[in-house]
Write a protein that holds these residues in place. Structure first.
Motif, mmCIF file in Angstrom:
data_model
loop_
_atom_site.group_PDB
_atom_site.id
_atom_site.type_symbol
_atom_site.label_atom_id
_atom_site.label_comp_id
_atom_site.label_asym_id
_atom_site.label_seq_id
_atom_site.Cartn_x
_atom_site.Cartn_y
_atom_site.Cartn_z
ATOM 1 N N SER A 116 0.829 -1.212 0.000
ATOM 2 C CA SER A 116 0.000 0.000 0.000
ATOM 3 C C SER A 116 0.859 1.256 0.000
ATOM 4 C CB SER A 116 -0.928 -0.003 1.219
ATOM 5 O OG SER A 116 -0.205 0.223 2.418
ATOM 6 N N SER A 138 -10.704 3.958 -2.579
ATOM 7 C CA SER A 138 -10.052 2.949 -1.749
ATOM 8 C C SER A 138 -10.645 2.911 -0.352
ATOM 9 C CB SER A 138 -8.551 3.242 -1.667
ATOM 10 O OG SER A 138 -7.925 2.432 -0.694
ATOM 11 N N ARG A 139 -10.884 4.083 0.232
ATOM 12 C CA ARG A 139 -11.409 4.129 1.594
ATOM 13 C C ARG A 139 -12.873 3.736 1.674
ATOM 14 N NH1 ARG A 139 -9.159 9.212 1.491
ATOM 15 N NH2 ARG A 139 -11.177 10.177 1.885
ATOM 16 N N VAL A 152 -14.472 1.343 0.154
ATOM 17 C CA VAL A 152 -14.729 -0.092 0.031
ATOM 18 C C VAL A 152 -14.106 -0.797 1.230
ATOM 19 C CG1 VAL A 152 -14.414 -2.157 -1.388
ATOM 20 C CG2 VAL A 152 -14.740 0.077 -2.479
ATOM 21 N N ASN A 153 -14.912 -1.548 1.963
ATOM 22 C CA ASN A 153 -14.429 -2.257 3.142
ATOM 23 C C ASN A 153 -13.442 -3.352 2.757
ATOM 24 O OD1 ASN A 153 -14.865 -4.602 5.336
ATOM 25 N ND2 ASN A 153 -15.275 -2.610 6.267
ATOM 26 N N SER A 154 -12.548 -3.678 3.694
ATOM 27 C CA SER A 154 -11.532 -4.689 3.409
ATOM 28 C C SER A 154 -12.143 -6.049 3.101
ATOM 29 C CB SER A 154 -10.571 -4.804 4.599
ATOM 30 O OG SER A 154 -11.272 -5.099 5.788
ATOM 31 N N TRP A 157 -13.104 -5.930 -0.530
ATOM 32 C CA TRP A 157 -11.898 -6.106 -1.334
ATOM 33 C C TRP A 157 -11.472 -7.572 -1.338
ATOM 34 C CZ3 TRP A 157 -10.456 -2.898 -4.821
ATOM 35 C CH2 TRP A 157 -10.521 -1.520 -4.656
ATOM 36 N N ALA A 180 -6.199 -7.346 -0.564
ATOM 37 C CA ALA A 180 -7.325 -6.628 0.046
ATOM 38 C C ALA A 180 -6.827 -5.598 1.053
ATOM 39 C CB ALA A 180 -8.267 -7.618 0.721
ATOM 40 N N ARG A 230 -7.165 -1.548 0.417
ATOM 41 C CA ARG A 230 -7.917 -0.822 1.440
ATOM 42 C C ARG A 230 -7.071 0.291 2.062
ATOM 43 N NH1 ARG A 230 -12.462 1.199 3.804
ATOM 44 N NH2 ARG A 230 -12.382 1.060 6.063
ATOM 45 N N SER A 231 -5.752 0.074 2.155
ATOM 46 C CA SER A 231 -4.874 1.021 2.840
ATOM 47 C C SER A 231 -4.430 2.177 1.959
ATOM 48 C CB SER A 231 -3.629 0.285 3.368
ATOM 49 O OG SER A 231 -3.995 -0.780 4.221
ATOM 50 N N ASN A 268 -3.991 -2.712 10.123
ATOM 51 C CA ASN A 268 -4.048 -3.869 9.223
ATOM 52 C C ASN A 268 -3.924 -5.188 9.970
ATOM 53 O OD1 ASN A 268 -4.423 -2.274 6.996
ATOM 54 N ND2 ASN A 268 -2.275 -2.252 6.398
ATOM 55 N N GLU A 326 -7.449 -5.786 10.997
ATOM 56 C CA GLU A 326 -8.334 -6.105 9.885
ATOM 57 C C GLU A 326 -8.016 -7.465 9.265
ATOM 58 O OE1 GLU A 326 -8.713 -3.102 6.954
ATOM 59 O OE2 GLU A 326 -9.725 -1.703 8.298
#
Length: 274
Positions: A97, A129-130, A132-134, A137, A155, A159-160, A217, A220
């Motif tokens: 990321s 990017s922000r 969409v939830n991980s 992804w 993912a 996400r990051s 991360n 997550e």
């Protein structure tokens, strides 16, 4: 202090001071009313079943009884490797990321990229990017690459991008103009200006952003396995599906310990390095 105080104006008649005008009071009342209405509507939308709510303490106590004693013997064979894979997913995803987000962050900084079109495009990428939830992804990359750690790593990385790129761009925009103008006046190239003028100013913020994102991360990536994206979440999903509550407790305890250790590591790193 009273909300109303009286003074005399130049004409001699009393003048009353009010904290809010009539329009402001009406607006505040309307906002309060809107908040209350939103809360009431949200409670109605949740559709709480009273019977389940009353029975919740008993069910929770029963669940805790099933989780105890914890099956510690299951850790070496069923949890350890999955836990290490979770850390690998978080670490590799964070590194990827950073490589993808920094160029986008540079393009999103107004003082570095004068083109409004490029600015807006870069900000669109960061917002996308922000937004969409991980887990979403992860489902997307599972459909492309199949289940496993690769989908989880990608993912986490995608996400990051929005988080890292947005904060890096803001750090660049807040850089002091003095050093930048001094380096630019020497005839240095844009790359040299970035390295010698911008980078020394944003370096502490950059590493703080990277460490913070890695910490996030780790948390997550622990649940990505619930959708098949590798890591300890897969062990948790298996234990839940088989109703092995003593193993569920073991996985949850392992996740808790890793999250606490990650928090301690991040805190110490920021104190000693930054």
């Amino acid at each position: 202090m009273n909300a109303h105080t009286s003074t005399l104006n130049p004409a001699g008649s009393p003048r009353v001071w009010q904290r809010y005008s009539m329009g402001q009071r009406l607006l505040r009342f309307a906002l309060y009313l809107l908040v209350v209405a939103a809360i009431v509507q949200a409670i109605r939308g949740v559709e709480v079943i009273p019977e389940f709510l009353y029975d919740a303490p008993e069910q929770m106590a029963d669940l805790f009884r099933r989780m105890w004693p914890i099956d510690w013997a299951y850790y070496p064979g069923g949890v350890h490797n999955a836990l290490i894979e979770t850390l690998h997913i978080a670490t590799l995803g964070t590194i990827l990321s950073v490589f993808m987000a920094v160029p986008v962050g540079l393009l999103a900084a107004n003082n570095l990229t004068p083109s409004k079109t490029i600015n807006m495009l870069a900000r669109l990428i960061l917002v996308s990017s922000r937004s969409v939830n991980s887990l979403v992804w992860a489902l997307l990359f599972i459909a492309i690459f199949g289940p496993g750690a690769l989908a989880g790593t990608l993912a986490i990385a995608f996400r990051s991008i929005g988080f890292v790129g947005k904060l890096v761009g803001e750090a660049i925009e807040e850089a002091q103009r003095g050093p930048i103008e001094a380096v630019t006046a020497t005839g240095a190239s844009k790359a040299s200006v970035l390295w010698y003028a911008y980078w020394p100013q944003i370096r502490p913020a950059f590493w703080s952003i990277v460490l913070l994102r890695w910490d996030i991360n780790v948390r997550e990536s622990a649940v990505l396995g619930l959708v098949g994206a590798g890591g300890i979440g897969m062990a948790l999903d298996t234990a839940l599906n088989l109703f092995q509550w003593d193993r569920v407790a073991l996985v949850l305890a392992a996740i808790f310990v890793v999250v606490v250790l990650a928090e301690i590591i991040i805190t110490q790193a920021r104190k000693r390095i930054l």
